[in-house]
Design a protein around this motif. Structure first.
Motif, PDB file in Angstrom:
ATOM      1  N   ASN A 143       0.816  -1.220   0.000  1.00  0.00           N
ATOM      2  CA  ASN A 143       0.000   0.000   0.000  1.00  0.00           C
ATOM      3  C   ASN A 143       0.852   1.274   0.000  1.00  0.00           C
ATOM      4  N   ARG A 144       2.036   1.203   0.553  1.00  0.00           N
ATOM      5  CA  ARG A 144       2.940   2.347   0.450  1.00  0.00           C
ATOM      6  C   ARG A 144       3.334   2.577  -1.001  1.00  0.00           C
ATOM      7  N   GLY A 145       3.533   1.493  -1.743  1.00  0.00           N
ATOM      8  CA  GLY A 145       3.820   1.620  -3.165  1.00  0.00           C
ATOM      9  C   GLY A 145       2.643   2.174  -3.934  1.00  0.00           C
ATOM     10  N   VAL A 146       1.435   1.759  -3.572  1.00  0.00           N
ATOM     11  CA  VAL A 146       0.222   2.283  -4.211  1.00  0.00           C
ATOM     12  C   VAL A 146       0.090   3.776  -3.947  1.00  0.00           C
ATOM     13  N   ALA A 147       0.390   4.199  -2.737  1.00  0.00           N
ATOM     14  CA  ALA A 147       0.315   5.625  -2.399  1.00  0.00           C
ATOM     15  C   ALA A 147       1.283   6.435  -3.250  1.00  0.00           C
ATOM     16  N   LYS A 148       2.455   5.878  -3.548  1.00  0.00           N
ATOM     17  CA  LYS A 148       3.420   6.572  -4.407  1.00  0.00           C
ATOM     18  C   LYS A 148       2.886   6.704  -5.827  1.00  0.00           C
ATOM     19  N   VAL A 149       2.224   5.639  -6.313  1.00  0.00           N
ATOM     20  CA  VAL A 149       1.615   5.700  -7.647  1.00  0.00           C
ATOM     21  C   VAL A 149       0.572   6.812  -7.691  1.00  0.00           C
ATOM     22  N   ALA A 150      -0.280   6.860  -6.682  1.00  0.00           N
ATOM     23  CA  ALA A 150      -1.323   7.889  -6.639  1.00  0.00           C
ATOM     24  C   ALA A 150      -0.708   9.291  -6.593  1.00  0.00           C
ATOM     25  N   LYS A 151       0.339   9.447  -5.821  1.00  0.00           N
ATOM     26  CA  LYS A 151       0.985  10.756  -5.713  1.00  0.00           C
ATOM     27  C   LYS A 151       1.595  11.182  -7.041  1.00  0.00           C
ATOM     28  N   ARG A 152       2.195  10.247  -7.752  1.00  0.00           N
ATOM     29  CA  ARG A 152       2.793  10.574  -9.042  1.00  0.00           C
ATOM     30  C   ARG A 152       1.730  10.925 -10.070  1.00  0.00           C
ATOM     31  N   GLU A 154      -1.069  12.309  -9.311  1.00  0.00           N
ATOM     32  CA  GLU A 154      -1.523  13.636  -8.902  1.00  0.00           C
ATOM     33  C   GLU A 154      -0.566  14.721  -9.399  1.00  0.00           C
ATOM     34  N   ASN A 155       0.731  14.436  -9.342  1.00  0.00           N
ATOM     35  CA  ASN A 155       1.735  15.445  -9.698  1.00  0.00           C
ATOM     36  C   ASN A 155       2.009  15.514 -11.202  1.00  0.00           C
ATOM     37  N   GLN A 156       1.982  14.364 -11.872  1.00  0.00           N
ATOM     38  CA  GLN A 156       2.402  14.306 -13.271  1.00  0.00           C
ATOM     39  C   GLN A 156       1.252  14.081 -14.247  1.00  0.00           C
ATOM     40  N   GLY A 157       0.086  13.698 -13.740  1.00  0.00           N
ATOM     41  CA  GLY A 157      -1.029  13.402 -14.626  1.00  0.00           C
ATOM     42  C   GLY A 157      -0.767  12.146 -15.444  1.00  0.00           C
ATOM     43  N   GLY A 165       4.854   0.588 -18.716  1.00  0.00           N
ATOM     44  CA  GLY A 165       4.745  -0.804 -19.113  1.00  0.00           C
ATOM     45  C   GLY A 165       4.176  -0.895 -20.509  1.00  0.00           C
ATOM     46  N   ASP A 166       4.464  -1.985 -21.199  1.00  0.00           N
ATOM     47  CA  ASP A 166       4.002  -2.114 -22.581  1.00  0.00           C
ATOM     48  C   ASP A 166       2.483  -2.197 -22.690  1.00  0.00           C
ATOM     49  N   GLU A 167       1.822  -2.564 -21.603  1.00  0.00           N
ATOM     50  CA  GLU A 167       0.369  -2.674 -21.617  1.00  0.00           C
ATOM     51  C   GLU A 167      -0.313  -1.391 -21.172  1.00  0.00           C
ATOM     52  N   VAL A 168       0.460  -0.358 -20.874  1.00  0.00           N
ATOM     53  CA  VAL A 168      -0.058   0.886 -20.307  1.00  0.00           C
ATOM     54  C   VAL A 168       0.166   2.043 -21.275  1.00  0.00           C
ATOM     55  N   SER A 169      -0.866   2.858 -21.464  1.00  0.00           N
ATOM     56  CA  SER A 169      -0.728   4.046 -22.300  1.00  0.00           C
ATOM     57  C   SER A 169      -1.628   5.152 -21.773  1.00  0.00           C
ATOM     58  N   GLY A 170      -1.047   6.312 -21.520  1.00  0.00           N
ATOM     59  CA  GLY A 170      -1.838   7.436 -21.044  1.00  0.00           C
ATOM     60  C   GLY A 170      -2.881   7.874 -22.048  1.00  0.00           C
ATOM     61  N   ALA A 171      -2.629   7.635 -23.331  1.00  0.00           N
ATOM     62  CA  ALA A 171      -3.550   8.062 -24.382  1.00  0.00           C
ATOM     63  C   ALA A 171      -4.882   7.327 -24.330  1.00  0.00           C
ATOM     64  N   GLU A 172      -4.947   6.210 -23.617  1.00  0.00           N
ATOM     65  CA  GLU A 172      -6.176   5.423 -23.557  1.00  0.00           C
ATOM     66  C   GLU A 172      -7.127   5.897 -22.462  1.00  0.00           C
ATOM     67  N   HIS A 173      -6.711   6.873 -21.667  1.00  0.00           N
ATOM     68  CA  HIS A 173      -7.505   7.317 -20.534  1.00  0.00           C
ATOM     69  C   HIS A 173      -7.960   8.760 -20.699  1.00  0.00           C
ATOM     70  N   SER A 175      -8.636  10.952 -18.010  1.00  0.00           N
ATOM     71  CA  SER A 175      -7.965  11.814 -17.045  1.00  0.00           C
ATOM     72  C   SER A 175      -7.257  10.954 -16.021  1.00  0.00           C
ATOM     73  N   ALA A 176      -6.366  11.590 -15.266  1.00  0.00           N
ATOM     74  CA  ALA A 176      -5.624  10.873 -14.234  1.00  0.00           C
ATOM     75  C   ALA A 176      -6.447  10.682 -12.960  1.00  0.00           C
ATOM     76  N   GLU A 177      -7.506  11.472 -12.788  1.00  0.00           N
ATOM     77  CA  GLU A 177      -8.251  11.427 -11.526  1.00  0.00           C
ATOM     78  C   GLU A 177      -8.856  10.051 -11.267  1.00  0.00           C
ATOM     79  N   GLY A 178      -9.474   9.476 -12.292  1.00  0.00           N
ATOM     80  CA  GLY A 178     -10.070   8.160 -12.119  1.00  0.00           C
ATOM     81  C   GLY A 178      -9.034   7.104 -11.781  1.00  0.00           C
TER      82      GLY A 178
END
Length: 263
Positions: A143-152, A154-157, A165-173, A175-178
Motif C-alpha cells: 500500500n505504500r507503493g500504491v500511495a506513491k503511484v497515486a501521488k505521481r 496527482e503530480n504528473q497526470g 509498461g508495454d500494456e499501459v498508455s496514457g492516451a487510452e484514458h 484523465s488521471a483522476e479516475g
C-alpha cells in the motif's frame, strides 16, 4: 460503444468478439478478460482477434479507466464495486457463466469475483498476478507503493504512465483522476480474504507468468501450490505484459488449456 450499467449507475465499457453460446453449459463459454491497473481492453486486442473465431471473448475497462466512467466520489472505488462491474458486464453480454482471465490486478479481481460469485465462474486464467498478502506488514508495504503511484499521478497526470509498461498508455484514458482513485480504492490491499480462499478453488485454473517477470514468480508458484489441480506455464522471453511480448505463445497456451478443459 457498448456499456454495461453498474449497480451504482456507473457506465462500464466492454467489447465482444466472436459468437460463444454463453449458456453456461460448458460448451463455448465466454472468456472475460480483465486488464491490469492503468491498462484497458486495448491490451487484449490480439486475443480478441486470435480467439474470437473460436468462442466469445469479452474485454472491458475498469471504472476509472479508458472508456468506462470515472466517478468523482472516492467511495465508488473498491474491490467489491469492481467485482459487481464484472457482473454487470457479463449480464449485459448475456453470459450467465464465464471463464475469467486477468493480468496483474485483473487476475486479482478475477479471484475476488470467484470468491463472491463462484457459481458464475467455470475456470480461471491468472496471468502475471498475485493473490494478495496474508501478513499485515506485507500488505502495508504494498500500500505504500500504491500511495506513491497515486501521488505521481496527482503530480504528473497521465504523463506518468508513459513508459510504465508495454500494456499501459496514457492516451487510452480520459484523465488521471479516475486512475488515482482506482489506485487508492481498488489496487490497495485491505485484507487477506483472496489469498486465503485459494485452497477452496475447485475449478480448472491456468497460471501464466513471463520468464522475465521475476517479481511475480514467487506469487505464481504459491498459487500453483495452493489451488488444487492448477497448472503453470512460463512463457519464455516475456515480461509482465506476456500476451504482448509473446502473443503467439500465450494464445497457444490459452487455447490448449481451453481445449483441455472442454470449455
Amino acid at each position: 460503444m457498448p456499456h454495461a450499467h453498474a449497480p451504482d449507475g456507473a457506465r462500464i465499457y466492454y467489447e465482444v468478439e466472436g459468437d460463444g453460446h454463453g449458456d453456461g453449459d460448458g460448451d463455448g463459454e465466454p472468456l472475460l478478460l480483465t486488464p491490469g491497473y492503468a491498462s484497458t481492453s486495448v491490451m487484449w486486442k490480439g486475443q480478441l482477434a486470435a480467439l474470437g473465431p473460436r468462442r466469445q471473448i469479452i474485454a472491458w475497462d475498469m471504472r476509472g479507466h479508458g472508456r468506462s466512467d470515472s466517478p468523482s466520489d472516492p467511495s465508488a472505488y473498491s474491490l467489491e464495486a469492481c467485482v459487481e462491474d464484472m457482473v454487470a458486464v457479463l449480464n449485459a453480454a448475456n453470459a450467465p457463466k464465464a471463464i475469467l482471465g486477468g493480468l496483474s490486478l485483473g487476475g486479482y479481481v478475477s479471484l475476488a469475483f470467484w470468491l463472491a460469485h463462484p457459481e458464475r465462474v467455470s475456470a480461471l486464467v491468472l496471468v502475471d498476478t498475485g493473490p494478495g498478502f496474508k501478513q499485515d506488514a506485507a500488505r502495508e508495504k504494498w500500500n505504500r507503493g500504491v500511495a506513491k503511484v497515486a501521488k505521481r499521478l496527482e503530480n504528473q497526470g497521465l504523463a506518468y504512465l508513459d513508459g510504465l509498461g508495454d500494456e499501459v498508455s496514457g492516451a487510452e484514458h480520459v484523465s488521471a483522476e479516475g486512475l488515482l482513485l482506482a489506485a487508492q480504492g481498488i489496487l490497495a490491499q485491505r485484507d487477506a480474504r483472496v489469498i486465503r480462499c485459494l485452497p477452496d478453488i475447485d475449478i480448472p485454473t491456468l497460471i501464466v507468468v513471463g520468464e522475465n517477470d521475476r517479481p511475480y514468480h514467487a506469487a505464481t508458484d504459491y498459487m500453483t501450490q495452493k489451488i488444487r489441480g492448477a497448472r503453470k506455464a512460463v512463457i519464455p522471453d516475456a515480461g509482465h505484459a506476456v500476451n504482448l511480448h509473446q502473443p503467439a505463445l500465450f494464445d497457444g497456451v490459452l487455447a490448449a488449456f481451453l481445449d483441455e478443459i472442454g470449455a
